[in-house]
Design a protein around this motif. Structure first.
Motif, PDB file in Angstrom:
ATOM      1  N   VAL A  60       0.838  -1.204   0.000  1.00 35.75           N
ATOM      2  CA  VAL A  60       0.000   0.000   0.000  1.00 35.75           C
ATOM      3  C   VAL A  60       0.873   1.254   0.000  1.00 35.75           C
ATOM      4  CG1 VAL A  60      -1.736   1.291   1.283  1.00 35.75           C
ATOM      5  CG2 VAL A  60      -1.885  -1.192   1.153  1.00 35.75           C
ATOM      6  N   ALA A  61       1.984   1.232   0.758  1.00 39.14           N
ATOM      7  CA  ALA A  61       2.879   2.390   0.800  1.00 39.14           C
ATOM      8  C   ALA A  61       3.455   2.685  -0.575  1.00 39.14           C
ATOM      9  CB  ALA A  61       4.007   2.143   1.799  1.00 39.14           C
ATOM     10  N   ALA A  62       3.790   1.633  -1.342  1.00 41.20           N
ATOM     11  CA  ALA A  62       4.328   1.838  -2.687  1.00 41.20           C
ATOM     12  C   ALA A  62       3.307   2.536  -3.579  1.00 41.20           C
ATOM     13  CB  ALA A  62       4.737   0.494  -3.291  1.00 41.20           C
ATOM     14  N   THR A  63       2.033   2.176  -3.444  1.00 37.12           N
ATOM     15  CA  THR A  63       0.972   2.825  -4.223  1.00 37.12           C
ATOM     16  C   THR A  63       0.819   4.288  -3.816  1.00 37.12           C
ATOM     17  OG1 THR A  63      -0.211   0.722  -4.413  1.00 37.12           O
ATOM     18  CG2 THR A  63      -1.475   2.725  -4.816  1.00 37.12           C
ATOM     19  N   VAL A  64       0.867   4.537  -2.514  1.00 37.65           N
ATOM     20  CA  VAL A  64       0.726   5.909  -2.020  1.00 37.65           C
ATOM     21  C   VAL A  64       1.871   6.786  -2.504  1.00 37.65           C
ATOM     22  CG1 VAL A  64       0.735   7.334   0.073  1.00 37.65           C
ATOM     23  CG2 VAL A  64      -0.597   5.222   0.007  1.00 37.65           C
ATOM     24  N   LEU A  65       3.094   6.266  -2.447  1.00 44.89           N
ATOM     25  CA  LEU A  65       4.261   7.077  -2.785  1.00 44.89           C
ATOM     26  C   LEU A  65       4.278   7.477  -4.250  1.00 44.89           C
ATOM     27  CD1 LEU A  65       6.967   5.232  -0.671  1.00 44.89           C
ATOM     28  CD2 LEU A  65       6.029   7.500  -0.274  1.00 44.89           C
ATOM     29  N   ARG A  66       3.650   6.690  -5.116  1.00 48.08           N
ATOM     30  CA  ARG A  66       3.595   7.067  -6.539  1.00 48.08           C
ATOM     31  C   ARG A  66       2.735   8.307  -6.763  1.00 48.08           C
ATOM     32  NH1 ARG A  66       3.681   1.351  -7.411  1.00 48.08           N
ATOM     33  NH2 ARG A  66       1.389   1.245  -7.420  1.00 48.08           N
ATOM     34  N   ASN A  67       1.837   8.577  -5.816  1.00 51.59           N
ATOM     35  CA  ASN A  67       0.953   9.744  -5.952  1.00 51.59           C
ATOM     36  C   ASN A  67       0.931  10.558  -4.658  1.00 51.59           C
ATOM     37  OD1 ASN A  67      -0.552   9.024  -8.656  1.00 51.59           O
ATOM     38  ND2 ASN A  67      -0.636   7.162  -7.423  1.00 51.59           N
ATOM     39  N   ARG A  68       2.071  10.599  -3.940  1.00 54.16           N
ATOM     40  CA  ARG A  68       2.082  11.249  -2.636  1.00 54.16           C
ATOM     41  C   ARG A  68       1.808  12.746  -2.734  1.00 54.16           C
ATOM     42  NH1 ARG A  68       8.172  10.508  -0.454  1.00 54.16           N
ATOM     43  NH2 ARG A  68       7.075  10.984   1.496  1.00 54.16           N
ATOM     44  N   HIS A  69       2.028  13.347  -3.927  1.00 48.51           N
ATOM     45  CA  HIS A  69       1.746  14.776  -4.074  1.00 48.51           C
ATOM     46  C   HIS A  69       0.254  15.076  -3.926  1.00 48.51           C
ATOM     47  CE1 HIS A  69       1.357  12.928  -8.068  1.00 48.51           C
ATOM     48  NE2 HIS A  69       0.441  13.851  -8.316  1.00 48.51           N
ATOM     49  N   ASN A  70      -0.590  14.048  -3.992  1.00 48.22           N
ATOM     50  CA  ASN A  70      -2.025  14.232  -3.819  1.00 48.22           C
ATOM     51  C   ASN A  70      -2.506  13.863  -2.414  1.00 48.22           C
ATOM     52  OD1 ASN A  70      -2.598  15.250  -6.319  1.00 48.22           O
ATOM     53  ND2 ASN A  70      -3.268  13.328  -7.206  1.00 48.22           N
ATOM     54  N   LEU A  71      -1.574  13.526  -1.514  1.00 52.34           N
ATOM     55  CA  LEU A  71      -1.959  13.152  -0.148  1.00 52.34           C
ATOM     56  C   LEU A  71      -1.565  14.266   0.820  1.00 52.34           C
ATOM     57  CD1 LEU A  71      -3.005  11.200   1.992  1.00 52.34           C
ATOM     58  CD2 LEU A  71      -0.735  10.119   2.024  1.00 52.34           C
ATOM     59  N   GLU A  72      -2.553  14.800   1.522  1.00 55.23           N
ATOM     60  CA  GLU A  72      -2.334  15.860   2.506  1.00 55.23           C
ATOM     61  C   GLU A  72      -2.744  15.341   3.886  1.00 55.23           C
ATOM     62  OE1 GLU A  72      -4.957  19.590   3.341  1.00 55.23           O
ATOM     63  OE2 GLU A  72      -3.468  20.165   1.832  1.00 55.23           O
ATOM     64  N   VAL A  73      -1.833  15.434   4.847  1.00 49.12           N
ATOM     65  CA  VAL A  73      -2.106  14.987   6.216  1.00 49.12           C
ATOM     66  C   VAL A  73      -2.038  16.189   7.144  1.00 49.12           C
ATOM     67  CG1 VAL A  73      -1.296  13.571   8.143  1.00 49.12           C
ATOM     68  CG2 VAL A  73      -1.288  12.641   5.825  1.00 49.12           C
ATOM     69  N   ARG A  74      -3.074  16.355   7.959  1.00 48.43           N
ATOM     70  CA  ARG A  74      -3.171  17.479   8.889  1.00 48.43           C
ATOM     71  C   ARG A  74      -3.308  16.916  10.299  1.00 48.43           C
ATOM     72  NH1 ARG A  74      -6.011  21.981   6.335  1.00 48.43           N
ATOM     73  NH2 ARG A  74      -7.306  22.156   8.185  1.00 48.43           N
ATOM     74  N   VAL A  75      -2.353  17.235  11.164  1.00 49.77           N
ATOM     75  CA  VAL A  75      -2.385  16.789  12.558  1.00 49.77           C
ATOM     76  C   VAL A  75      -3.018  17.907  13.384  1.00 49.77           C
ATOM     77  CG1 VAL A  75      -1.067  15.872  14.493  1.00 49.77           C
ATOM     78  CG2 VAL A  75      -0.292  15.445  12.149  1.00 49.77           C
ATOM     79  N   LEU A  76      -4.190  17.636  13.946  1.00 55.56           N
ATOM     80  CA  LEU A  76      -4.978  18.675  14.606  1.00 55.56           C
ATOM     81  C   LEU A  76      -4.469  18.965  16.019  1.00 55.56           C
ATOM     82  CD1 LEU A  76      -8.572  17.683  13.484  1.00 55.56           C
ATOM     83  CD2 LEU A  76      -6.803  18.916  12.231  1.00 55.56           C
ATOM     84  N   ALA A  77      -4.958  20.053  16.577  1.00 57.94           N
ATOM     85  CA  ALA A  77      -4.525  20.506  17.905  1.00 57.94           C
ATOM     86  C   ALA A  77      -4.829  19.464  18.962  1.00 57.94           C
ATOM     87  CB  ALA A  77      -5.211  21.819  18.263  1.00 57.94           C
ATOM     88  N   GLY A  78      -3.863  19.220  19.860  1.00 54.22           N
ATOM     89  CA  GLY A  78      -4.058  18.306  20.961  1.00 54.22           C
ATOM     90  C   GLY A  78      -3.977  16.840  20.612  1.00 54.22           C
ATOM     91  N   THR A  79      -3.718  16.516  19.345  1.00 55.41           N
ATOM     92  CA  THR A  79      -3.681  15.123  18.904  1.00 55.41           C
ATOM     93  C   THR A  79      -2.315  14.498  19.182  1.00 55.41           C
ATOM     94  OG1 THR A  79      -5.261  15.566  17.142  1.00 55.41           O
ATOM     95  CG2 THR A  79      -3.915  13.587  16.913  1.00 55.41           C
ATOM     96  N   THR A  80      -2.301  13.254  19.655  1.00 53.34           N
ATOM     97  CA  THR A  80      -1.093  12.433  19.715  1.00 53.34           C
ATOM     98  C   THR A  80      -1.199  11.417  18.589  1.00 53.34           C
ATOM     99  OG1 THR A  80      -0.851  12.697  22.101  1.00 53.34           O
ATOM    100  CG2 THR A  80       0.254  10.814  21.093  1.00 53.34           C
ATOM    101  N   THR A  81      -0.269  11.419  17.666  1.00 53.88           N
ATOM    102  CA  THR A  81      -0.411  10.658  16.431  1.00 53.88           C
ATOM    103  C   THR A  81      -0.310   9.153  16.623  1.00 53.88           C
ATOM    104  OG1 THR A  81       1.963  10.745  15.959  1.00 53.88           O
ATOM    105  CG2 THR A  81       0.578  12.541  15.100  1.00 53.88           C
TER     106      THR A  81
END
Length: 321
Positions: free
Chosen positions: A72-93
């Protein structure tokens, strides 16, 4: 002629409303569930076709079969420019959320968030998948294990590192979960529809007052209005083919902004203490790095929410070929 112009404006408004609904639907599906591998596969199923945004507001474990994770990571990395991750306030990842942040092409972290450190085995797995930068001091090394250090890093420590931008503090109003009232997506759609309706009414009034067709020109207020509008998610545009180098120049009023992430080809700039998605629009020059000053102007399609970035005016004037 006037009736024809009104019909064209009405069709443009309907098209922009449909585009707004399409952009909203590009967010990660809230119904996804399961292991880290299953969640990532569910979220990024349509990654090649549009931008997918994932808001981390809780812990995410780094579980599932390692072989499946790698596929799955290999598939994501081919199009990672379209993946945006936002870590919200107070969150522990937790470690899954940190791995997701490493895989993303666009990373936004609230200063008050906690990014959990990865184990050495997890760092090795991400390196083998190609998610880490080959140069020393990459993000994998920073979020990896460190003797005597806390088990997590604060969002404040990571902002500005490896293209990580800060989430504006004004985005967060603490609303109770399960509130039956309209959600953020609903208010965004309502607000955009109302704005488009006002613009339509203004343009129709302008046409009625004039007996001859007139070209609607951008005014200095256009750039100021951009600083008051919220950032919207847009699709990543295809890279321009290589060819003869030319110097692009803005066609409308410009405002000065500060680059906050790499513009390859899209990233984030800061204008009036608000982050906006921007595209580097000068094919004759390499895009500047974070911290550089650029001139920004609205894109030809003002409803896209995308700004075009150019070298500052003095630099454009001194550029020759």
């Amino acid at each position: 002629m006037r009736r024809f112009l009104c019909l064209v404006l009405l069709l443009c408004w309907l098209g922009a409303s449909m585009s707004a609904m399409s952009a909203i639907s590009a967010s990660a599906d809230d119904s996804c569930d399961g292991t880290f591998t299953q969640l990532l596969d569910c979220w990024t199923r349509g990654l090649k076709g549009h931008t997918v945004a994932v808001d981390l507001d809780r812990k995410l474990a780094f579980n599932g079969d390692p072989a499946d994770r790698a596929a799955v990571a290999a598939t994501v990395l081919r199009n990672r420019h379209n993946l945006e991750v936002r870590v919200l306030a107070g969150t522990t990842t937790d470690q899954g959320g940190t791995a997701l942040l490493v895989l993303a092409g666009h990373r936004l972290v609230h200063p008050g968030a906690h990014v959990t450190r990865l184990t050495q085995d997890q760092v090795t797995e991400l390196r083998n998948a190609g998610a880490c930068s080959p140069r020393p001091g990459d993000l994998c090394a920073v979020v990896g294990p460190k003797s005597g250090a806390p088990d997590y890093l604060s969002g404040r420590d990571l902002i500005g590192f490896e293209g990580i931008a800060a989430l504006p503090r004004t985005e967060y109003s603490l609303a109770a979960r399960g509130d039956p009232g309209p959600g953020l997506k609903d208010w965004l759609l309502i607000g955009m529809s109302a704005l488009l309706a006002l613009l339509l009414a203004g343009l129709v009034l302008a046409v009625r007052r004039s007996s001859a067709p007139q070209t609607v020109l951008a005014t200095p207020g256009t750039a100021r209005r951009a600083a008051d509008e919220p950032t919207v998610r847009v699709r990543a545009a295809a890279a321009r083919p290589h060819g003869r180098r030319t110097t692009a120049r803005p066609t409308g009023p410009t405002s000065s902004a500060v680059v906050r992430t790499e513009l390859h080809p899209q990233g984030y700039v800061e204008l009036g203490r608000v982050l906006y998605r921007a595209r580097w629009a000068d094919p004759g020059r390499p895009p500047p790095g974070p911290g550089s000053r650029v001139d920004v102007t609205e894109a030809p399609d003002p409803d896209s929410g995308l700004l075009h970035a150019f070298p500052p005016a003095p630099a454009r004037g001194n550029h020759t070929h």
